[in-house]
Design an enzyme around this catalytic site. Structure first.
Site, mmCIF file in Angstrom:
data_model
loop_
_atom_site.group_PDB
_atom_site.id
_atom_site.type_symbol
_atom_site.label_atom_id
_atom_site.label_comp_id
_atom_site.label_asym_id
_atom_site.label_seq_id
_atom_site.Cartn_x
_atom_site.Cartn_y
_atom_site.Cartn_z
ATOM 1 N N LYS A 173 0.852 -1.182 0.000
ATOM 2 C CA LYS A 173 0.000 0.000 0.000
ATOM 3 C C LYS A 173 0.886 1.229 0.000
ATOM 4 O O LYS A 173 2.052 1.188 0.421
ATOM 5 C CB LYS A 173 -0.946 0.021 1.212
ATOM 6 C CG LYS A 173 -0.279 0.102 2.575
ATOM 7 C CD LYS A 173 0.203 1.442 3.051
ATOM 8 C CE LYS A 173 -0.887 2.488 3.031
ATOM 9 N NZ LYS A 173 -0.330 3.816 3.494
ATOM 10 N N THR A 184 10.043 0.811 2.236
ATOM 11 C CA THR A 184 8.975 1.378 1.429
ATOM 12 C C THR A 184 7.723 1.450 2.283
ATOM 13 O O THR A 184 7.676 0.863 3.342
ATOM 14 C CB THR A 184 8.730 0.541 0.167
ATOM 15 O OG1 THR A 184 7.792 1.234 -0.641
ATOM 16 C CG2 THR A 184 8.217 -0.823 0.495
ATOM 17 N N GLU A 263 -1.132 10.096 -4.636
ATOM 18 C CA GLU A 263 -2.321 10.895 -4.343
ATOM 19 C C GLU A 263 -2.571 11.933 -5.431
ATOM 20 O O GLU A 263 -1.735 12.807 -5.677
ATOM 21 C CB GLU A 263 -2.170 11.555 -2.975
ATOM 22 C CG GLU A 263 -2.270 10.539 -1.849
ATOM 23 C CD GLU A 263 -1.884 11.088 -0.490
ATOM 24 O OE1 GLU A 263 -2.256 10.442 0.503
ATOM 25 O OE2 GLU A 263 -1.222 12.130 -0.418
#
Length: 392
Positions: A173, A184, A263
């Site tokens: 995710k 990460t 995003e």
């Protein structure tokens, strides 16, 4: 963006791995707790964020992974358990104990992760109550587990590929607060190949360096970044070099998927730098380009503003940059030669910039070093998402 043929059309777990996810009340309705489990103990390794304000799960995870053996990973979304002090660490321990009790193992074999808002105490009672009975729901679809760890992600992320008789599966995710350093976002790698923990650690670090550590959505290194690999050995031994080749390929593919889901992102941005003095300087220049707000907005606006590329290269003050040997390309069209802007068909290059994947290449002409960085464009959606993130 089509998946290479290396990867299964539908992701599956390696033999002996399963997952379950539920809503336990952290979010209004969406899944917010995931349990990944191996039928047997698995050798394990992990890398974590280098942020100086690591979350409680990172503090505990660094302790847990020293044992080199995991049976499970439990992860929640919505609340990151960061900046929560000693109580936060105790809640992380309670979370591990709850998962261990449900699976019939010990807490020191459970890796804990949390993702979401910072500075809020973890509603541990909801997690302790919610994990009860999850072992009966364990099943073989990795996407189910991926759903439970999503925050601002627009879709769950999982991949799997074969290596000889074994399988490697990636579940991850991440959409924002992404520029990893030795880790990460949240990324879990599962395999039924047989490796010991020390070998896994070496292979994981070799795979993370050119992939997840070259990803940046917004230059911000999360307080919760975790990348772990578990190998339960149920498929037996496989060729180490072939395993590493597929491991790197999967980490790179997942890096691209994460970058594209940044995003508000509308484009995957890949920046390849060649001809640097060495790999370190190539890394610096590639990251400088992919992190530049002006380059990101250039991509978003499909505006082939060559000056922004040259600026992003030129501000790498600690690197050997010679304008007269620097060339650049946008989606295969050369736009700079020997440090000078070329005359090119503006309309054609603009059209290529409107595509989902944008490739920028820069040759510095001073050595053999090269590196590729992965990112995305910068849009109003990123601002809107983060202006109200805490209350979302």
């Amino acid at each position: 963006m089509d998946a290479p043929t290396l990867f299964h059309a539908t992701p599956v777990f390696p033999r002996g791995f399963r997952c379950a996810s539920r809503n336990v009340g952290l979010k209004p309705t969406a899944r917010d707790l995931t349990l990944f489990a191996s039928d047997v103990d698995a050798a394990a390794a992990a890398v974590f964020t280098r942020n100086h304000f690591p979350g409680a799960p990172i503090v505990l995870g660094r302790e847990t992974i020293r044992g080199g053996v995991l049976r499970a990973v439990i992860a929640n979304s919505k609340v990151s358990n960061v900046a929560t002090g000693a109580r936060g660490v105790e809640n992380a321990r309670r979370m591990a104990s709850a998962a261990a009790s449900e699976l019939g193992t010990s807490a020191d074999k459970v890796l804990v992760s949390s993702t979401g808002v910072i500075g809020v105490q973890l509603p541990i009672e909801k997690i302790e109550a919610g994990v009860v009975g999850m072992s009966a729901e364990l099943q073989g679809n990795p996407m189910v587990g991926a759903e439970g760890i999503m925050t601002t992600d627009t879709h769950p992320k999982a991949l799997s590929a074969a290596v000889g008789n074994a399988t490697i599966t990636w579940v991850a995710k991440g959409s924002g607060m992404i520029e990893p350093n030795m880790a990460t976002m949240l990324s879990y790698i599962f395999t039924d190949a047989a490796f010991d923990a020390a070998t896994l650690d070496r292979l994981l670090r070799a795979a993370v360096a050119p992939s997840f550590n070259m990803l940046s959505v917004d230059t911000d290194t999360s307080t919760s970044d975790t990348c772990a690999i578990l190998a339960n050995g149920l498929a037996g031994a496989v060729d180490e070099q072939e395993f590493l080749r597929v491991l790197v390929a999967g980490c790179t593919r997942m890096t691209e998927i994460l970058a594209r889901d940044g995003e508000g992102a509308e484009h995957l941005l890949r920046v390849k730098v060649t001809g640097a003095v060495d790999g370190r300087e190539a890394h610096i220049v590639a990251k400088s380009i992919v992190n530049s707000p002006l380059v990101k907005t250039m991509v978003h606006g499909a505006d082939p503003n060559v000056g922004r590329l040259l600026m992003a290269v030129g501000k790498c003050f600690d690197c050997t940059i010679r304008p007269t040997s620097t060339d650049a390309w946008i989606n295969g069209f050369q736009v700079v030669a020997n440090g000078e802007r070329l005359t090119f068909d503006d309309a054609v290059v603009r059209e290529t910039l409107s595509r989902e994947v944008v490739d920028i290449a820069v040759s510095l002409g001073v050595g053999q070093g090269e590196a590729t960085a992965y990112g995305c464009d910068f849009t109003k959606g990123y601002i809107e998402e983060n202006a109200a993130y805490y209350s979302s």
